[in-house]
Write an enzyme that holds these catalytic residues in place. Structure first.
Site, PDB file in Angstrom:
ATOM      1  N   CYS A 112       0.920  -1.111  -0.034  1.00 37.32           N
ATOM      2  CA  CYS A 112       0.023  -0.085   0.170  1.00 37.32           C
ATOM      3  C   CYS A 112       0.796   1.021  -0.151  1.00 37.32           C
ATOM      4  O   CYS A 112       1.567   1.357   0.773  1.00 37.32           O
ATOM      5  CB  CYS A 112      -1.059  -0.173   1.343  1.00 37.32           C
ATOM      6  SG  CYS A 112      -1.678   1.442   1.681  1.00 37.32           S
ATOM      7  N   PHE A 114       0.145   4.346   0.819  1.00 37.42           N
ATOM      8  CA  PHE A 114       0.034   4.994   2.224  1.00 37.42           C
ATOM      9  C   PHE A 114       0.828   4.589   3.370  1.00 37.42           C
ATOM     10  O   PHE A 114       1.310   5.377   4.097  1.00 37.42           O
ATOM     11  CB  PHE A 114      -1.397   5.367   2.386  1.00 37.42           C
ATOM     12  CG  PHE A 114      -2.138   5.921   1.259  1.00 37.42           C
ATOM     13  CD1 PHE A 114      -2.115   7.337   1.126  1.00 37.42           C
ATOM     14  CD2 PHE A 114      -2.907   5.526   0.326  1.00 37.42           C
ATOM     15  CE1 PHE A 114      -2.640   7.974   0.118  1.00 37.42           C
ATOM     16  CE2 PHE A 114      -3.467   5.853  -0.542  1.00 37.42           C
ATOM     17  CZ  PHE A 114      -3.611   7.372  -0.748  1.00 37.42           C
ATOM     18  N   CYS A 115       0.778   3.272   3.229  1.00 35.97           N
ATOM     19  CA  CYS A 115       1.659   2.552   4.371  1.00 35.97           C
ATOM     20  C   CYS A 115       2.949   2.559   4.247  1.00 35.97           C
ATOM     21  O   CYS A 115       3.702   2.744   5.208  1.00 35.97           O
ATOM     22  CB  CYS A 115       1.242   1.039   4.378  1.00 35.97           C
ATOM     23  SG  CYS A 115      -0.404   0.733   4.773  1.00 35.97           S
TER      24      CYS A 115
END
Length: 375
Positions: A112, A114-115
């Site tokens: 991900c 954003f992670c």
């Protein structure tokens, strides 16, 4: 005070046991006199029998009383020491947390973007953290949370931080101000809104702002407009750059299959889930990527939009090593975190070959290193 009381009780008990009256059996002066009415036979076999018991009883009572004092003092002293140790540990724990030594647990999907942004921040600042990889299908690992997206960062097991930009801004604020995370999170209130599709979404006010005072702000942002530029490019990374990833990694059926092979290999899937995700997911994302291309008005060759965006970023850095100067700022970490999820894929290879990002990217790799190197 409690320790002094415990010592006093113990001393009294020892004096009772060592007193001549206790040793001689004459402890009547230490025990209140009791007037007994009625027949003495009710308490023994006659007057002589009662007297013999009376002579024996004070000695036993004295010893019991002395032992009781000693035991009571010992227990009191034990409780005092235990409470003192607990208080000391609590003070040390509070001191450690106030100094920024936070217990951090990151709930994530490894691929991900954003992670990856959050990991880049944590790695750069050498903040130890544990990772909980979430199953993208069942998401059992975050079933306890009302907020059902990742990343989620738990701080000291009791404060939950949502949204990658909020997590980064809040932690940066804590590192500088040393305020508690609970206090800092008041600066990022959550609000509900309805998007253009009529779906309720969660947003956070001030999420790109690091909440520092004027003196701290001048130290963190010494150059004019550097804070403004950092916020501008952090927003750009979330609002534009991240939307170029899916159309590029799922650009063709071959690339989509290779991308999902990577996702399944790095993620947390069961055997059947992995097989389903790799083939069905790849086909679905190939179709979805075409919709994303239309939604974001991308060119037919989406690589050109990726190249343009990355070169725009490099041009904004200019002759500096990083956007933040000699050291990466939050915009550097955000852009790097998003781009690196493509590593090992065709889109990443093409980006490194057809843009001017390589020098900056390699510097960011060295600056952040890997999670395993210091955790």
């Amino acid at each position: 005070m409690a320790a002094a009381s415990a010592r006093t009780i113990g001393k009294v008990g020892w004096n009772i046991l060592e007193s001549p009256a206790c040793r001689a059996g004459n402890i009547a002066s230490l025990v209140p006199r009791v007037s007994l009415h009625g027949s003495s036979r009710a308490y023994g076999t006659g007057v002589a029998g009662f007297r013999s018991k009376l002579l024996f009883t004070p000695l036993r009572v004295g010893r019991v009383l002395g032992c009781a004092y000693l035991v009571g003092g010992g227990l009191g002293l034990y409780q005092t020491i235990q409470l003192s140790v607990q208080h000391h540990l609590a003070e040390e724990e509070g001191k450690a947390y106030s100094d920024g030594d936070l217990k951090l647990t990151l709930y994530q999907y490894k691929t991900c973007p954003f992670c990856s942004k959050v990991r880049a921040f944590l790695d750069y600042h050498r903040l130890p953290y544990e990772i909980v990889e979430v199953n993208p299908v069942m998401r059992k690992e975050i079933k306890w949370s009302i907020y059902r997206k990742v990343p989620i960062l738990m701080v000291n097991d009791d404060v939950q931080l949502n949204d990658s930009s909020v997590i980064i801004s809040a932690l940066k604020t804590q590192l500088i101000s040393k305020e508690t995370i609970s206090e800092i999170m008041r600066c990022y209130p959550e609000m509900k809104a309805v998007n253009e599709k009529g779906k309720e979404v969660t947003e956070f006010n001030n999420k790109y702002w690091v909440m520092v005072n004027e003196a701290e702000g001048q130290t963190m942002y010494p150059e004019k407009d550097s804070r403004k530029e950092e916020i501008k490019w952090r927003k750009w990374a979330d609002d534009w750059l991240v939307h170029l990833i899916s159309p590029n990694v799922y650009r063709t059926t071959g690339e989509a299959l290779a991308s999902f092979d990577y996702i399944v290999r790095e993620g947390k899937f069961g055997t059947y889930e992995g097989f389903f995700a790799k083939y069905v997911g790849a086909a679905a994302m190939f179709v979805i990527s075409k919709r994303l291309k239309s939604r974001h008005n991308l060119q037919d060759d989406v690589r050109q939009d990726l190249y343009k965006a990355v070169n725009e970023w490099v041009a904004a850095i200019g002759k500096k090593k990083f956007m933040g100067g000699d050291q990466p700022n939050l915009a550097d970490l955000a852009v790097y975190g998003i781009l690196r999820v493509m590593e090992g894929l065709e889109a990443w290879d093409d980006m490194m070959e057809n843009t001017k990002v390589k020098s900056w990217y390699r510097c960011m790799e060295k600056a952040t290193q890997s999670h395993e190197d210091h955790n």
